[in-house]
Design an enzyme around this catalytic site. Structure first.
Site, PDB file in Angstrom:
ATOM      1  N   HIS A 159      52.330 -35.057  54.598  1.00  0.00           N
ATOM      2  CA  HIS A 159      52.058 -35.001  56.042  1.00  0.00           C
ATOM      3  C   HIS A 159      51.796 -33.555  56.481  1.00  0.00           C
ATOM      4  O   HIS A 159      50.899 -33.291  57.277  1.00  0.00           O
ATOM      5  CB  HIS A 159      53.269 -35.503  56.842  1.00  0.00           C
ATOM      6  N   LYS A 215      61.061 -51.470  64.537  1.00  0.00           N
ATOM      7  CA  LYS A 215      60.949 -51.270  63.086  1.00  0.00           C
ATOM      8  C   LYS A 215      62.197 -50.533  62.583  1.00  0.00           C
ATOM      9  O   LYS A 215      62.651 -49.583  63.228  1.00  0.00           O
ATOM     10  CB  LYS A 215      59.689 -50.440  62.804  1.00  0.00           C
ATOM     11  N   ARG A 224      45.295 -41.802  50.993  1.00  0.00           N
ATOM     12  CA  ARG A 224      45.747 -41.527  49.629  1.00  0.00           C
ATOM     13  C   ARG A 224      45.088 -42.419  48.602  1.00  0.00           C
ATOM     14  O   ARG A 224      44.861 -42.031  47.481  1.00  0.00           O
ATOM     15  CB  ARG A 224      47.269 -41.735  49.523  1.00  0.00           C
ATOM     16  N   SER A 242      56.668 -41.436  52.367  1.00  0.00           N
ATOM     17  CA  SER A 242      58.061 -41.407  52.850  1.00  0.00           C
ATOM     18  C   SER A 242      58.852 -42.545  52.213  1.00  0.00           C
ATOM     19  O   SER A 242      59.995 -42.357  51.786  1.00  0.00           O
ATOM     20  CB  SER A 242      58.109 -41.553  54.371  1.00  0.00           C
TER      21      SER A 242
HETATM   22  P1  ADP Z   1      52.352 -44.790  59.346  1.00  0.00           P
HETATM   23  O1  ADP Z   1      53.535 -45.664  59.593  1.00  0.00           O
HETATM   24  O2  ADP Z   1      51.483 -44.593  60.529  1.00  0.00           O
HETATM   25  O3  ADP Z   1      51.544 -45.102  58.121  1.00  0.00           O
HETATM   26  P2  ADP Z   1      53.286 -42.475  57.894  1.00  0.00           P
HETATM   27  O4  ADP Z   1      54.313 -41.507  58.321  1.00  0.00           O
HETATM   28  O5  ADP Z   1      53.563 -43.269  56.682  1.00  0.00           O
HETATM   29  O6  ADP Z   1      53.027 -43.362  59.179  1.00  0.00           O
HETATM   30  O7  ADP Z   1      51.878 -41.740  57.681  1.00  0.00           O
HETATM   31  C1  ADP Z   1      51.224 -41.091  58.728  1.00  0.00           C
HETATM   32  C2  ADP Z   1      49.831 -40.737  58.260  1.00  0.00           C
HETATM   33  O8  ADP Z   1      49.902 -39.779  57.226  1.00  0.00           O
HETATM   34  C3  ADP Z   1      49.027 -41.918  57.697  1.00  0.00           C
HETATM   35  O9  ADP Z   1      47.669 -41.747  58.030  1.00  0.00           O
HETATM   36  C4  ADP Z   1      49.216 -41.777  56.200  1.00  0.00           C
HETATM   37  O10 ADP Z   1      48.158 -42.354  55.465  1.00  0.00           O
HETATM   38  C5  ADP Z   1      49.211 -40.257  56.077  1.00  0.00           C
HETATM   39  N1  ADP Z   1      49.913 -39.805  54.879  1.00  0.00           N
HETATM   40  C6  ADP Z   1      51.167 -40.115  54.492  1.00  0.00           C
HETATM   41  N2  ADP Z   1      51.478 -39.504  53.329  1.00  0.00           N
HETATM   42  C7  ADP Z   1      50.363 -38.813  52.965  1.00  0.00           C
HETATM   43  C8  ADP Z   1      50.016 -38.009  51.827  1.00  0.00           C
HETATM   44  N3  ADP Z   1      50.868 -37.817  50.834  1.00  0.00           N
HETATM   45  N4  ADP Z   1      48.775 -37.473  51.799  1.00  0.00           N
HETATM   46  C9  ADP Z   1      47.893 -37.715  52.792  1.00  0.00           C
HETATM   47  N5  ADP Z   1      48.154 -38.456  53.873  1.00  0.00           N
HETATM   48  C10 ADP Z   1      49.368 -39.007  53.963  1.00  0.00           C
END
Ligand code: ADP
Length: 162
Positions: A17, A41, A90, A128
């Site tokens: 992130h 959630k 990803r 995460s």
């Molecule tokens: P959500 O519940 O919206 O998916 P996340 O916190 O999982 O929230 O992810 C937020 C954003 O960051 C999403 O667009 C996700 O694809 C992106 N993201 C998460 N981890 C990575 C990573 N390792 N590399 C690139 N983008 C990421």
């Protein structure tokens, strides 16, 4: 001035992130990181905790602001005057999800664009949820999150076991 919104649950923030936020902050005049407030959630950290960790992780970026919001992301984007939404990709499953959401969002708010950043090679497998699983089973996650996040995660998981 281009304002971008980077929304997510960030439960907790990872180096993946942070990498996306740094890259977006270089490209746009202002980046607002929006932490979803999702009472329905089940997340490990509260909205305030997730936002605080994100603030700490991005504190050196002057054009970044961290907020939290509930409801539709496009509605929030309109409220804060964002021109576009930033997301990270990803793998192909991320693409499918983002594509579907982008088409719906375009109907709901035609003026808001979606900009997707490809993950950096080092973070392709970082999520995460996976890190929480690894940490829960005693694995080391120190290379994938800031040290204060690793500490918070370990403490929270210990509390969960009690
Ligand atoms: P959500 O519940 O919206 O998916 P996340 O916190 O999982 O929230 O992810 C937020 C954003 O960051 C999403 O667009 C996700 O694809 C992106 N993201 C998460 N981890 C990575 C990573 N390792 N590399 C690139 N983008 C990421």
């Amino acid at each position: 001035m281009t304002v971008a919104l980077y929304p997510g649950s960030f439960d907790p923030v990872t180096n993946g992130h942070i990498d996306i936020a740094h890259r977006a902050a270089r490209l746009f005049s202002k980046l607002i990181v929006g932490v979803y407030d999702l009472p329905q959630k089940k997340l490990l950290f509260s909205t305030a905790e997730r936002a605080d960790m994100m603030k700490k992780a991005l504190k050196e970026l002057p054009n970044v602001e961290v907020t939290s919001y509930s409801g539709l992301t496009v509605t929030y984007a309109q409220q804060i005057g964002a021109h576009l939404i930033v997301r990270g990709l990803r793998m192909s499953s991320d693409f499918e999800r983002e594509f579907e959401m982008a088409l719906m969002n375009k109907k709901l708010a035609p003026g808001i664009e979606l900009v997707c950043f490809m993950t950096s090679l080092d973070y392709q497998f970082v999520s995460s949820s996976l890190l929480k699983e690894v940490a829960e089973s005693g694995g080391c996650i120190d290379n994938y999150v800031p040290s204060f996040v690793a500490r918070a995660l370990k403490e929270r998981l210990l509390l969960k076991c009690d």
